[in-house]
Enzyme design. Structure first.
Site, PDB file in Angstrom:
ATOM      1  N   SER A  93       0.813  -1.215   0.000  1.00 61.92           N
ATOM      2  CA  SER A  93       0.000   0.000   0.000  1.00 61.92           C
ATOM      3  C   SER A  93       0.844   1.261   0.000  1.00 61.92           C
ATOM      4  O   SER A  93       0.304   2.363   0.018  1.00 61.92           O
ATOM      5  CB  SER A  93      -0.919   0.020   1.225  1.00 61.92           C
ATOM      6  N   THR A 220      -1.750   3.045   2.586  1.00 60.31           N
ATOM      7  CA  THR A 220      -1.195   4.249   3.194  1.00 60.31           C
ATOM      8  C   THR A 220      -0.529   4.007   4.543  1.00 60.31           C
ATOM      9  O   THR A 220      -0.944   3.162   5.315  1.00 60.31           O
ATOM     10  CB  THR A 220      -2.288   5.327   3.416  1.00 60.31           C
ATOM     11  N   THR A 238       1.693   7.000   0.398  1.00 65.35           N
ATOM     12  CA  THR A 238       0.824   5.929  -0.082  1.00 65.35           C
ATOM     13  C   THR A 238       1.032   5.634  -1.559  1.00 65.35           C
ATOM     14  O   THR A 238       1.544   6.478  -2.302  1.00 65.35           O
ATOM     15  CB  THR A 238      -0.657   6.357   0.100  1.00 65.35           C
ATOM     16  N   ARG A 248      -5.516   9.569 -10.747  1.00 64.54           N
ATOM     17  CA  ARG A 248      -6.342   9.770  -9.546  1.00 64.54           C
ATOM     18  C   ARG A 248      -5.433  10.088  -8.351  1.00 64.54           C
ATOM     19  O   ARG A 248      -4.443   9.406  -8.103  1.00 64.54           O
ATOM     20  CB  ARG A 248      -7.174   8.526  -9.261  1.00 64.54           C
ATOM     21  N   THR A 271      -5.713   7.041   6.989  1.00 68.11           N
ATOM     22  CA  THR A 271      -5.648   5.973   5.991  1.00 68.11           C
ATOM     23  C   THR A 271      -7.093   5.555   5.700  1.00 68.11           C
ATOM     24  O   THR A 271      -7.995   5.852   6.464  1.00 68.11           O
ATOM     25  CB  THR A 271      -4.849   4.754   6.500  1.00 68.11           C
ATOM     26  N   GLY A 272      -7.282   4.838   4.602  1.00 65.65           N
ATOM     27  CA  GLY A 272      -8.631   4.406   4.245  1.00 65.65           C
ATOM     28  C   GLY A 272      -9.130   5.140   3.017  1.00 65.65           C
ATOM     29  O   GLY A 272      -8.340   5.726   2.269  1.00 65.65           O
TER      30      GLY A 272
HETATM   31  N1  GLY Z   1      -6.065   7.065   1.683  1.00 73.54           N
HETATM   32  C1  GLY Z   1      -5.341   6.718   0.565  1.00 73.54           C
HETATM   33  C2  GLY Z   1      -6.040   6.974  -0.706  1.00 73.54           C
HETATM   34  O1  GLY Z   1      -7.265   6.933  -0.751  1.00 73.54           O
HETATM   35  O2  GLY Z   1      -5.373   7.206  -1.697  1.00 73.54           O
END
Ligand code: GLY
Length: 371
Positions: A93, A220, A238, A248, A271-272
């Site tokens: 991640s 992340t 991340t 993105r 994170t998330g």
């Molecule tokens: N929290 C990491 C992302 O959505 O890119």
């Protein structure tokens, strides 16, 4: 493995952590001695902060804590800590080996903030550099800007002496991308609506099938720290959402979303599901809640409740009408008090004079996101 007592821990992690990640100027210093002053030093991070060592002797939080108590600049210590996770191919991640975008290209995001210096820097959608957090720190330290993206961020890194690699995939991340392609695009192209549905559902299916750790789908690492003098800093880094549309960018490199630090008040990072955090700018909100007197835990819960209220689209709700994604916040105030909170049960990591620990977060909702 021999269990370390507190004194051993401080000495061992100080020396070992420095050997793994510390700037050269730290070598040759004696063992670290903790002499309490106004604030008890602490490092708070997502759970992967106390999991990956990249073959070295210490995790991210251990390394950062040892450097902070050894007198390093707090942000230098945090960046050295997260670099271990960025470089570890096993964490899919973050950094090298992070899960790639829909075209199989690894694009990385990061930002950092230095409380006392009131400096911040970030990079987004950068390719070919394993350690974007260090590039983000250089944006903060050497430019008049706060965010560089894409090719510009890569050119900046090259100019700063970073090695630019053609491909940051590992065998594992490439194989997982190939499996995703095989499942979503069996005839090369589906119509756009079916493709979008297949994209979301297939990603979650890979999680349900146990091929991807749910924490790694949105991935992340966030890491925040404070030293004896009460100096606060933070960093988030991340590879972003797995299989994202190229270009993105999520919450991680965005000041106020993936991270916010006010040196006098506190730090918060996330994170998330980045889109949920971006929409609500939760890290800024959490720090402002703490400015109004909330504890780290209460400030984090207020942000989660706001996210829940603002999640109304059916595709983002589970069978119980609750958000169908994970979102976590790691929070540290200027007194050294900390909390980890999450939409659903999760874990986070800390390192204090008691040593490194992995703790349960305080969840807003019970059960699992997809139930
Ligand atoms: N929290 C990491 C992302 O959505 O890119």
């Amino acid at each position: 493995m021999k269990k370390l007592n507190r004194r051993d821990f401080v000495r061992t992690t100080a020396v070992a952590g420095m050997a793994a990640a510390a700037p050269r100027r730290l070598f040759g210093q004696g063992p670290t001695v903790i002499t309490p002053k106004t604030v008890r030093p602490a490092v708070v991070a997502s759970a992967n902060g106390n999991q990956y060592k990249n073959g070295g002797p210490a995790t991210c939080v251990e390394t950062a804590f040892a450097m902070i108590t050894g007198g390093s600049d707090v942000l230098d210590a945090l960046i050295a800590g997260v670099s271990i996770v960025e470089l570890d191919p096993e964490d899919s991640s973050v950094g090298y080996g992070g899960l790639p975008n829909a075209e199989g290209v690894v694009q990385l995001d990061s930002c950092c903030m230095h409380g006392p210096k009131k400096r911040a820097g970030g990079v987004a959608a950068i390719e070919g550099v394993r350690t974007p957090a260090k590039v983000a720190q250089l944006v903060a330290d050497t430019t008049d800007h706060h965010l560089l993206v894409g090719r510009g961020a890569q050119d900046f890194a090259r100019a700063m002496g970073f090695k630019i690699e053609d491909d940051l995939n590992t065998e594992k991340s490439r194989n997982l991308w190939l499996e995703w392609k095989r499942r979503t695009d069996p005839e090369h192209y589906l119509d756009p609506k079916k493709r979008a549905e297949a994209w979301y559902e297939t990603g979650l299916q890979l999680v349900r099938d146990g091929l991807i750790d749910p924490e790694h789908y949105w991935g992340t690492i966030n890491c925040d720290g404070i030293n004896f003098k009460g100096e606060l800093c933070g960093v988030t880094t991340t590879s972003g959402l797995a299989w994202k549309i190229p270009g993105r960018v999520g919450d991680s490199p965005i000041l106020g979303a993936g991270l916010y630090v006010d040196g006098e008040i506190g730090a918060a990072g996330s994170t998330g599901r980045g889109e949920a955090n971006l929409y609500n700018l939760c890290s800024f909100f959490i720090v402002e809640e703490m400015r109004r007197g909330a504890s780290p835990k209460d400030a984090g819960m207020a942000a989660l409740k706001r996210v829940q209220r603002n999640t109304i689209e059916k595709r983002l709700l589970n069978g119980r009408g609750q958000p169908n994604f994970g979102l976590n916040f790691y929070i540290l105030n200027a007194k050294g008090e900390y909390a980890g909170v999450s939409m659903y049960g999760s874990t986070y990591s800390v390192c204090t004079e008691k040593g490194p620990q992995t703790l349960d977060t305080e969840p807003l909702l019970q059960g699992r996101p997809t139930d």
